[in-house]
Design a protein around this motif. Structure first.
Motif, PDB file in Angstrom:
ATOM      1  N   UNK A  75       0.949  -1.438   0.113  1.00 48.85           N
ATOM      2  CA  UNK A  75      -0.239  -0.139  -0.049  1.00 48.85           C
ATOM      3  C   UNK A  75       0.728   1.150   0.058  1.00 48.85           C
ATOM      4  N   UNK A  76       1.957   1.292   0.812  1.00 47.42           N
ATOM      5  CA  UNK A  76       2.946   2.211   0.695  1.00 47.42           C
ATOM      6  C   UNK A  76       3.404   2.799  -0.646  1.00 47.42           C
ATOM      7  N   UNK A  78       1.966   1.617  -3.682  1.00 47.46           N
ATOM      8  CA  UNK A  78       1.155   1.942  -4.467  1.00 47.46           C
ATOM      9  C   UNK A  78       0.156   3.213  -4.093  1.00 47.46           C
ATOM     10  N   UNK A  79       0.258   3.375  -3.028  1.00 43.12           N
ATOM     11  CA  UNK A  79      -0.800   4.699  -2.633  1.00 43.12           C
ATOM     12  C   UNK A  79      -2.225   4.542  -2.444  1.00 43.12           C
ATOM     13  N   UNK A  80      -2.532   3.260  -2.781  1.00 44.04           N
ATOM     14  CA  UNK A  80      -4.353   2.890  -2.573  1.00 44.04           C
ATOM     15  C   UNK A  80      -4.000   1.873  -1.460  1.00 44.04           C
ATOM     16  N   UNK A  81      -5.451   1.613  -0.882  1.00 44.13           N
ATOM     17  CA  UNK A  81      -5.593   0.304   0.029  1.00 44.13           C
ATOM     18  C   UNK A  81      -5.562  -0.967  -0.704  1.00 44.13           C
ATOM     19  N   UNK A  82      -4.926  -2.248  -0.101  1.00 45.56           N
ATOM     20  CA  UNK A  82      -5.135  -3.389  -0.776  1.00 45.56           C
ATOM     21  C   UNK A  82      -5.703  -4.120   0.190  1.00 45.56           C
ATOM     22  N   UNK A  83      -6.942  -4.699  -0.265  1.00 48.57           N
ATOM     23  CA  UNK A  83      -7.775  -5.371   0.598  1.00 48.57           C
ATOM     24  C   UNK A  83      -7.733  -6.890   0.492  1.00 48.57           C
ATOM     25  N   UNK A 288       4.790  -5.118 -10.621  1.00 50.01           N
ATOM     26  CA  UNK A 288       6.183  -5.796 -10.267  1.00 50.01           C
ATOM     27  C   UNK A 288       7.166  -4.889  -9.590  1.00 50.01           C
ATOM     28  N   UNK A 289       7.104  -3.688  -9.930  1.00 50.13           N
ATOM     29  CA  UNK A 289       8.113  -2.601  -9.258  1.00 50.13           C
ATOM     30  C   UNK A 289       7.349  -2.417  -7.889  1.00 50.13           C
ATOM     31  N   UNK A 290       6.457  -2.332  -7.608  1.00 48.29           N
ATOM     32  CA  UNK A 290       5.606  -2.077  -6.283  1.00 48.29           C
ATOM     33  C   UNK A 290       6.023  -3.275  -5.388  1.00 48.29           C
ATOM     34  N   UNK A 291       5.525  -4.478  -5.806  1.00 53.18           N
ATOM     35  CA  UNK A 291       5.773  -5.699  -5.159  1.00 53.18           C
ATOM     36  C   UNK A 291       7.105  -6.077  -4.592  1.00 53.18           C
TER      37      UNK A 291
END
Length: 339
Positions: A75-76, A78-83, A288-291
């Motif tokens: 989330x940090x 991507x800047x959005x919630x991941x549920x 991929x970059x965010x993960x």
């Protein structure tokens, strides 16, 4: 004279026509570039709303715990919630079918577990058309080594050799997370190669399996390191052997099955991130970059290590080849399941 004037007029008209076409072409190209820029700008806005991350097993299992450890760091990035949403059932295919049926816009992702995912289409009675090729493979999260364990106060077995010898003469119940899942196949392999009488009992996930073993309803637990460390520390279960070629750092005193009885039977679980096929390559690259950044966060790596989970991070084509290798191994043993 008239002829010369006519030729001059014709040349002028041709010149005007060429200039006009060139201007029209230039305008068209400019318009295309503007559209492309607008499209690119639109894609870079992803994500703009919460992302659903499907876990195809019940809450409290290894996949669920790993997902919930990762999402704050994701989330940090991507800047959005991941549920995280648990969708257990069908050996994992309730959740995977929902993921594959979602719009490939990057807002519905999920964990894909191997080798369990292969059972859903290698089993001919399932009549499922989808295969691993229907998933947009993003990145593997962990490789979790398998173990064999029993209830801590089970006086019948002090080591895995005791368990094997007892199970050759007596039927013992053993958990599995679905037909064709890695722990189910491990039990079948032990029956075939070692002559044990393990009777598989199917559960919706490892959390339910562990509870059943602790409660004395099932004799033998097949689970992964990341799922058994906490109940072991709490004195609820006794881990008899690790079912990988080497011992694992989190269980330095627990021998491998090969060390104990010379058996090469092994199993582990891969837990990676995927989405439905057809996702925009730019969105896949951004995910991929965010993960990758989230998985490499030192705090995340420390928490995963404390749970006995090793972060992997294999992505893209290499992730696909890793799964293809696992699929080939599953094909080799599917005869144990009568497929």
């Amino acid at each position: 004279m008239k002829k010369k004037i006519s030729m001059a007029v014709a040349l002028i008209l041709m010149f005007v026509l060429v200039i006009g076409c060139a201007q029209k072409e230039t305008g068209s190209n400019s318009k295309q570039q503007t559209n492309a820029g607008a499209s690119s700008a639109k894609k870079t806005e992803y994500p703009t709303k919460p992302i659903t991350l499907i876990v195809s097993y019940a809450a409290g299992g290894g996949t669920d715990l790993g997902a919930r450890l990762l999402t704050p760091y994701l989330e940090k990035e991507l800047g959005v919630p991941v549920v995280v949403e648990n969708k257990p059932g069908g050996g994992g295919w309730v959740g995977w079918a929902e993921m594959l049926g979602a719009k490939p816009d990057g807002y519905t992702l999920g964990y894909v577990n191997a080798p369990a995912v292969f059972a859903g289409y290698l089993n001919p009675s399932a009549k499922r058309k989808e295969t691993i090729d229907n998933f947009e493979l993003i990145m593997n999260h962990v490789i979790d080594p398998g173990v064999i364990a029993v209830r801590a106060d089970d006086k019948r077995f002090s080591n895995v050799k005791d368990l094997i010898e007892f199970a050759k003469k007596n039927e013992l119940s053993a958990n599995a997370n679905g037909v064709g899942t890695e722990n189910h196949i491990a039990a079948l392999q032990m029956n075939k190669e070692l002559g044990t009488k393990l009777r598989s009992v199917q559960f919706s996930g490892s959390a339910e399996s562990i509870t059943s073993v602790i409660g004395g309803h099932v004799d033998v637990l097949f689970a992964k390191v990341g799922e058994v460390l906490e109940p072991m520390k709490a004195g609820q279960i006794k881990i008899l052997a690790v079912m990988t070629p080497e011992r694992v750092p989190q269980l330095p005193d627990v021998p491998t099955l090969k060390e104990s009885i010379g058996s090469n039977i092994e199993y582990h679980s891969l837990r990676g991130i995927a989405g439905p096929k057809g996702m925009d390559p730019q969105i896949v690259a951004k995910l991929q970059d965010a993960f990758e950044k989230a998985m490499k966060n030192p705090e995340h790596e420390k928490k995963m290590s404390d749970m006995g989970l090793k972060v992997d991070g294999t992505k893209g084509e290499a992730f696909k080849q890793l799964l293809k290798k696992e699929e080939a191994s599953m094909v080799e043993v599917k005869g144990l399941l009568g497929w």
